[in-house]
Design a protein around this motif. Structure first.
Motif, short mmCIF file in Angstrom:
data_model
loop_
_atom_site.label_atom_id
_atom_site.label_comp_id
_atom_site.label_asym_id
_atom_site.label_seq_id
_atom_site.Cartn_x
_atom_site.Cartn_y
_atom_site.Cartn_z
N ARG A 41 51.74 40.49 41.59
CA ARG A 41 51.53 39.32 40.72
C ARG A 41 52.54 38.26 41.15
N ASP A 42 52.04 37.14 41.66
CA ASP A 42 52.94 36.11 42.17
C ASP A 42 53.53 35.27 41.03
N ALA A 43 54.37 34.32 41.40
CA ALA A 43 55.05 33.49 40.40
C ALA A 43 54.08 32.67 39.56
N ASN A 44 52.90 32.36 40.10
CA ASN A 44 51.90 31.59 39.35
C ASN A 44 51.03 32.47 38.47
N GLY A 45 51.25 33.79 38.51
CA GLY A 45 50.48 34.70 37.68
C GLY A 45 49.21 35.23 38.32
N ARG A 46 48.95 34.86 39.58
CA ARG A 46 47.75 35.36 40.26
C ARG A 46 48.05 36.75 40.83
N VAL A 47 47.03 37.61 40.82
CA VAL A 47 47.18 38.96 41.34
C VAL A 47 46.53 39.05 42.72
N LYS A 48 47.30 39.54 43.68
CA LYS A 48 46.82 39.74 45.05
C LYS A 48 46.79 41.24 45.32
#
Length: 185
Positions: A41-48
């Motif tokens: 989960r990146d700093a923007n809240g998106r999950v990769k």
């Protein structure tokens, strides 16, 4: 029947380290893993999702091979390879073996804080005592498992167990040489 395990870690590096350890145990035939995916989960809240299986790539290679063979029949091997690769990639991307990507994204989004990672494991079978002994002290928080209660508690205890550091052997201090006494006359 396979078991699903989701473990959260403080960093992607730690999740990757544990995934490599589990895949190493698979080489020793202690565990059989169907799928091992790291969700970040990146700093923007998106999950990769960082997957080890890429069905679209395998489908493209297979499709290109078979397309080229069929293309030879019509004297157009390059066109056959291109059409076969496109069809194989499409078919591979539609076939999603292992853990459902949408479910992983939803669970990771709900459980992980920005900047953290989780490891999803789909385990077909394992030698529980030996695997848990090898995972002892790696850290992480169990978010979800399909294990029975006893096995889940054993996994939590193994991840949290403190592994003592190897003893440090101190080198002996160099002996000081005392000045030789001079004989009195």
């Amino acid at each position: 029947m396979s078991d699903l395990v989701f473990i959260a870690f403080d960093s992607e590096h730690k999740a990757e380290e544990v995934r490599e350890k589990v895949l190493g145990l698979q080489k020793d035939y202690l565990i059989e893993v169907e799928d091992a995916v790291i969700a970040v989960r990146d700093a923007n809240g998106r999950v990769k999702l960082n997957q080890i299986l890429h069905p679209a790539a395998g489908g493209a290679v297979s499709g290109a091979f078979w397309g080229m063979l069929v293309g030879w029949l019509f004297m157009m091997p390059l066109a056959g390879a291109a059409v076969g690769a496109a069809g194989g990639a499409l078919g591979g991307s539609m076939a999603d073996p292992g853990i459902n990507d949408d479910d992983m994204r939803a669970q990771a989004n709900a459980a992980l804080k920005p900047g953290t990672a989780g490891l999803f494991l789909l385990i077909r079978k394992m030698t529980t005592d030996k695997v848990l002994d090898d995972l002892k002290g790696v850290g992480g928080t169990v978010i979800r498992t399909s294990f029975d209660n006893a096995k889940e508690e054993a996994l939590k205890a193994a991840l949290a167990a403190h592994v003592p550091a190897p003893p440090v052997v101190a080198e002996p201090a160099p002996a000081e040489t005392a000045p030789a006494e001079t004989p009195k006359a």
